[in-house]
Design a protein around this motif. Structure first.
Motif, PDB file in Angstrom:
ATOM      1  N   LEU A   1      19.556   0.402  -3.313  1.00 30.37           N
ATOM      2  CA  LEU A   1      19.693   1.777  -3.804  1.00 30.37           C
ATOM      3  C   LEU A   1      18.582   2.690  -3.306  1.00 30.37           C
ATOM      4  O   LEU A   1      18.866   3.781  -2.784  1.00 30.37           O
ATOM      5  CB  LEU A   1      19.799   1.786  -5.324  1.00 30.37           C
ATOM      6  CG  LEU A   1      21.102   1.192  -5.876  1.00 30.37           C
ATOM      7  CD1 LEU A   1      21.058   1.133  -7.403  1.00 30.37           C
ATOM      8  CD2 LEU A   1      22.300   1.977  -5.403  1.00 30.37           C
ATOM      9  N   PRO A   2      17.300   2.301  -3.417  1.00 34.78           N
ATOM     10  CA  PRO A   2      16.259   3.171  -2.852  1.00 34.78           C
ATOM     11  C   PRO A   2      16.397   3.355  -1.335  1.00 34.78           C
ATOM     12  O   PRO A   2      16.147   4.448  -0.813  1.00 34.78           O
ATOM     13  CB  PRO A   2      14.958   2.452  -3.196  1.00 34.78           C
ATOM     14  CG  PRO A   2      15.275   1.586  -4.354  1.00 34.78           C
ATOM     15  CD  PRO A   2      16.707   1.192  -4.178  1.00 34.78           C
TER      16      PRO A   2
ATOM     17  N   GLY B   1       8.468  -0.475   2.022  1.00 33.37           N
ATOM     18  CA  GLY B   1       7.688   0.063   0.906  1.00 33.37           C
ATOM     19  C   GLY B   1       7.872   1.561   0.724  1.00 33.37           C
ATOM     20  O   GLY B   1       8.069   2.046  -0.396  1.00 33.37           O
ATOM     21  N   LEU B   2       7.822   2.308   1.825  1.00 34.86           N
ATOM     22  CA  LEU B   2       8.008   3.759   1.742  1.00 34.86           C
ATOM     23  C   LEU B   2       9.399   4.120   1.240  1.00 34.86           C
ATOM     24  O   LEU B   2       9.574   5.082   0.493  1.00 34.86           O
ATOM     25  CB  LEU B   2       7.773   4.411   3.103  1.00 34.86           C
ATOM     26  CG  LEU B   2       6.353   4.862   3.401  1.00 34.86           C
ATOM     27  CD1 LEU B   2       6.206   5.228   4.867  1.00 34.86           C
ATOM     28  CD2 LEU B   2       5.950   6.030   2.527  1.00 34.86           C
ATOM     29  N   SER B   3      10.389   3.334   1.644  1.00 38.66           N
ATOM     30  CA  SER B   3      11.763   3.599   1.196  1.00 38.66           C
ATOM     31  C   SER B   3      11.918   3.363  -0.299  1.00 38.66           C
ATOM     32  O   SER B   3      12.634   4.100  -0.976  1.00 38.66           O
ATOM     33  CB  SER B   3      12.760   2.735   1.976  1.00 38.66           C
ATOM     34  OG  SER B   3      12.755   3.100   3.324  1.00 38.66           O
ATOM     35  N   VAL B   4      11.267   2.333  -0.806  1.00 40.53           N
ATOM     36  CA  VAL B   4      11.300   2.080  -2.252  1.00 40.53           C
ATOM     37  C   VAL B   4      10.664   3.254  -2.991  1.00 40.53           C
ATOM     38  O   VAL B   4      11.151   3.689  -4.034  1.00 40.53           O
ATOM     39  CB  VAL B   4      10.597   0.743  -2.592  1.00 40.53           C
ATOM     40  CG1 VAL B   4      10.336   0.616  -4.086  1.00 40.53           C
ATOM     41  CG2 VAL B   4      11.436  -0.427  -2.100  1.00 40.53           C
TER      42      VAL B   4
ATOM     43  N   ARG C   1       8.506  12.565  -4.318  1.00 42.33           N
ATOM     44  CA  ARG C   1       8.147  13.760  -3.550  1.00 42.33           C
ATOM     45  C   ARG C   1       7.069  13.454  -2.508  1.00 42.33           C
ATOM     46  O   ARG C   1       7.158  13.898  -1.363  1.00 42.33           O
ATOM     47  CB  ARG C   1       7.677  14.883  -4.475  1.00 42.33           C
ATOM     48  CG  ARG C   1       8.811  15.757  -4.963  1.00 42.33           C
ATOM     49  CD  ARG C   1       8.332  16.966  -5.742  1.00 42.33           C
ATOM     50  NE  ARG C   1       8.038  16.563  -7.110  1.00 42.33           N
ATOM     51  CZ  ARG C   1       6.860  16.669  -7.710  1.00 42.33           C
ATOM     52  NH1 ARG C   1       5.850  17.210  -7.093  1.00 42.33           N
ATOM     53  NH2 ARG C   1       6.682  16.261  -8.939  1.00 42.33           N
ATOM     54  N   GLY C   2       6.028  12.712  -2.906  1.00 42.98           N
ATOM     55  CA  GLY C   2       4.943  12.387  -1.979  1.00 42.98           C
ATOM     56  C   GLY C   2       5.421  11.546  -0.811  1.00 42.98           C
ATOM     57  O   GLY C   2       5.064  11.800   0.351  1.00 42.98           O
ATOM     58  N   ALA C   3       6.239  10.530  -1.095  1.00 43.63           N
ATOM     59  CA  ALA C   3       6.738   9.648  -0.038  1.00 43.63           C
ATOM     60  C   ALA C   3       7.687  10.386   0.898  1.00 43.63           C
ATOM     61  O   ALA C   3       7.627  10.227   2.123  1.00 43.63           O
ATOM     62  CB  ALA C   3       7.423   8.427  -0.651  1.00 43.63           C
TER      63      ALA C   3
ATOM     64  N   ALA D   1       0.816  -1.226   0.000  1.00 42.32           N
ATOM     65  CA  ALA D   1       0.000   0.000   0.000  1.00 42.32           C
ATOM     66  C   ALA D   1       0.846   1.272   0.000  1.00 42.32           C
ATOM     67  O   ALA D   1       0.309   2.363  -0.208  1.00 42.32           O
ATOM     68  CB  ALA D   1      -0.937   0.000   1.212  1.00 42.32           C
ATOM     69  N   VAL D   2       2.164   1.138   0.209  1.00 37.80           N
ATOM     70  CA  VAL D   2       3.038   2.310   0.193  1.00 37.80           C
ATOM     71  C   VAL D   2       4.150   2.169  -0.852  1.00 37.80           C
ATOM     72  O   VAL D   2       5.098   2.956  -0.853  1.00 37.80           O
ATOM     73  CB  VAL D   2       3.654   2.600   1.590  1.00 37.80           C
ATOM     74  CG1 VAL D   2       2.575   3.004   2.572  1.00 37.80           C
ATOM     75  CG2 VAL D   2       4.425   1.405   2.116  1.00 37.80           C
ATOM     76  N   GLU D   3       4.039   1.178  -1.714  1.00 40.89           N
ATOM     77  CA  GLU D   3       5.061   0.967  -2.749  1.00 40.89           C
ATOM     78  C   GLU D   3       4.919   1.991  -3.863  1.00 40.89           C
ATOM     79  O   GLU D   3       3.968   2.764  -3.911  1.00 40.89           O
ATOM     80  CB  GLU D   3       4.957  -0.464  -3.305  1.00 40.89           C
ATOM     81  CG  GLU D   3       5.472  -1.504  -2.344  1.00 40.89           C
ATOM     82  CD  GLU D   3       6.908  -1.924  -2.601  1.00 40.89           C
ATOM     83  OE1 GLU D   3       7.558  -1.374  -3.501  1.00 40.89           O
ATOM     84  OE2 GLU D   3       7.374  -2.823  -1.892  1.00 40.89           O
TER      85      GLU D   3
END
Length: 200
Positions: A163-164, A109-112, A123-125, A28-30
């Protein structure tokens, strides 16, 4: 034999539902819009299904994923299409980081997303991470930092994740969100996972 299988399935159902909720919280955060939307819809359905066992922190998850206009604490978007919009979706889902059972998959997920290459998603993440972590309690910052280090160790040989994760770490350090922790030891591995009952 069929009865034994049914009993085994019934016994395994709570842990399977929990694993599914954690996996869906990551998706849900990917970074892929449609994946985020489908994961949010699926998690909403899981949380709304009365015949399935409740998952950990179900009330908090419902406030994030199940739209309920009668609940003033509900932050879930009115439509699943809002999960397609990075500026909306990540702000709503960043509180997953405060739930110890979901922090690691959500952070992955947020880091990706925050360390990716798509500008609107990035930008959103990043904005959601900054807003959630800036001024957060010291203990929460310690747990997020510790989990970020754990993810970096786990994925150090997987370029598509390493990397992400490195880009996200760089961003968080440049944004100075962990500045309050300078000079402090991080929680020992496993200690961050055990924490979480008081956050949220």
């Amino acid at each position: 034999e069929a009865e034994a299988e049914a009993e085994a399935l019934q016994a395994a159902l709570p842990s399977r539902c929990q694993r599914l909720a954690a996996a869906l919280s990551q998706q849900a955060v990917e970074k892929i819009d449609r994946v985020r939307e489908l994961a949010a819809v699926s998690l909403s359905a899981l949380l709304s299904e009365k015949r399935l066992p409740a998952v950990a922190r179900a009330p908090e998850l419902r406030r994030i994923f199940v739209h309920d206009p009668s609940d003033s604490t509900c932050t879930a978007p009115a439509t699943s299409a809002d999960f397609l919009v990075p500026a909306v979706c990540f702000g709503v889902t960043a509180p997953l980081l405060a739930l110890s059972e979901y922090r690691l998959p959500a952070l992955r997920g947020l880091s990706v997303s925050a360390g990716g290459l798509t500008e609107s998603t990035l930008r959103g993440a990043r904005a959601a991470l900054d807003k959630h972590l800036t001024g957060a309690p010291r203990r929460h910052l310690q747990c997020v930092a510790s989990d970020l280090l754990l993810l970096l160790r786990q994925h150090r040989r997987e370029a598509r994740l390493a990397l992400p994760l490195l880009r996200t770490t760089e961003h968080l350090l440049e944004a100075r969100v962990f500045e309050a922790l300078l000079g402090e030891p991080l929680p020992a591995e496993g200690e961050a996972e055990a924490e979480g009952g008081g956050e949220g």
